[in-house]
Design a protein around this motif. Structure first.
Motif, PDB file in Angstrom:
ATOM      1  N   ASP A 275       0.839  -1.240  -0.041  1.00  0.00           N
ATOM      2  CA  ASP A 275       0.150   0.034   0.093  1.00  0.00           C
ATOM      3  C   ASP A 275       0.823   1.377   0.034  1.00  0.00           C
ATOM      4  OD1 ASP A 275      -1.793   2.093   0.635  1.00  0.00           O
ATOM      5  OD2 ASP A 275      -2.708   1.231   2.077  1.00  0.00           O
ATOM      6  N   GLU A 276       0.871   1.925  -0.840  1.00  0.00           N
ATOM      7  CA  GLU A 276       1.648   3.143  -1.130  1.00  0.00           C
ATOM      8  C   GLU A 276       1.509   4.130  -0.161  1.00  0.00           C
ATOM      9  OE1 GLU A 276       3.563   5.442  -5.090  1.00  0.00           O
ATOM     10  OE2 GLU A 276       1.300   4.922  -5.229  1.00  0.00           O
TER      11      GLU A 276
ATOM     12  N   LYS B 116       6.215  -0.870  -8.260  1.00  0.00           N
ATOM     13  CA  LYS B 116       6.513   0.170  -8.524  1.00  0.00           C
ATOM     14  C   LYS B 116       7.562   0.845  -7.527  1.00  0.00           C
ATOM     15  CE  LYS B 116       4.483   4.968  -8.622  1.00  0.00           C
ATOM     16  NZ  LYS B 116       3.186   5.567  -8.234  1.00  0.00           N
TER      17      LYS B 116
ATOM     18  N   THR C 185       1.416  -3.161  -6.699  1.00  0.00           N
ATOM     19  CA  THR C 185       0.456  -2.743  -7.454  1.00  0.00           C
ATOM     20  C   THR C 185      -0.763  -3.665  -8.023  1.00  0.00           C
ATOM     21  OG1 THR C 185       1.482  -2.528  -9.765  1.00  0.00           O
ATOM     22  CG2 THR C 185       2.012  -0.740  -8.096  1.00  0.00           C
ATOM     23  N   ARG C 186      -1.775  -3.179  -8.195  1.00  0.00           N
ATOM     24  CA  ARG C 186      -2.669  -3.837  -8.966  1.00  0.00           C
ATOM     25  C   ARG C 186      -2.410  -4.491 -10.286  1.00  0.00           C
ATOM     26  NH1 ARG C 186      -8.467  -0.395  -7.922  1.00  0.00           N
ATOM     27  NH2 ARG C 186      -8.400  -0.622  -5.626  1.00  0.00           N
TER      28      ARG C 186
END
Length: 227
Positions: A182-183, A214, A208-209
């Protein structure tokens, strides 16, 4: 079920070989931890979900700069030693672990040089009780994983272990990357309002999804995401 029948549903050699290989320590699988394990978590009280457990353990690793070493299943004292465990994986293999296996994207990554420098080595996947007994007789049960049986093939983990003997902790002074799912997540700040040094000085890779990382350079996520 975490284990797989022999020679079924394992990724092919092309998937294993593609890309740069790193060694990943994921802090939680996608299932609730046992009551005993909950008591051994870092951070707040016993976790309610695997996601919270994963975050709490990573928060503790970053804060304390150390990892908890545990006796591995089937390698308890007096036949084995405490270890910290890693999975050898390329980018494509990480994607397979995240989609086909029950791992959650929270943890750290080290290089092969890091692992070897710390005394790490790949486990031996043994297929007979006799082979396991030989290692047990040498007090090296922690170096083996039994795959004796149709539903005991753990080779997909591609596991490496760093032995800590009877010590409960393994110090971590640097990592190749910190892995988060989670960013917007941040580790706990210290009493001076600073994020942990490992967070500030390490690349942060966000799953990421799109089912890939990333990558953020060191220091890029040292701001309050709510600000």
């Amino acid at each position: 079920m975490d284990n797989l029948p022999v020679d079924k549903d394992l990724p092919n050699e092309a998937t294993v070989a593609g890309g740069d290989t790193l060694y990943y320590h994921f802090t939680q699988r996608g299932r609730n931890p046992s009551q005993r394990a909950q008591w051994r978590l870092y951070g707040d009280a016993a976790s309610r979900t695997p996601q919270v457990a994963a975050q709490g353990r990573l928060d503790g690793i970053l804060k304390e700069r150390r990892m908890m070493a545990n006796y591995q299943y089937g390698a308890d004292k007096p036949y084995g030693q405490r270890c910290v465990c890693f999975s050898e994986a390329t980018p494509e293999y990480v994607r397979w672990l995240m989609t086909e296996r029950p791992y959650l994207p929270w943890g750290i990554a080290l290089t092969r040089t890091d692992i070897v420098r710390r005394g790490g080595k790949p486990v031996q996947y043994v297929t007979t009780p006799e082979a396991l007994h030989v290692l047990e007789s040498q007090f090296l049960a922690h170096e083996a994983v039994s795959i004796d049986g149709p539903w005991k093939d753990w080779r997909w983990e591609r596991e490496w272990r760093i032995s800590e003997g009877r010590r409960e902790w393994h110090a971590i002074d640097s990592v190749r990357a910190v892995i988060i799912g989670d960013e917007k997540w941040r580790p706990t700040k210290d009493e001076h309002g600073e994020y942990p040094e490992l967070w500030r000085t390490s690349p942060i890779w966000v799953w990421t999804r799109a089912r890939k990382f990333k990558e953020h350079p060191p220091g890029a996520l040292c701001f309050d995401p709510k600000a």
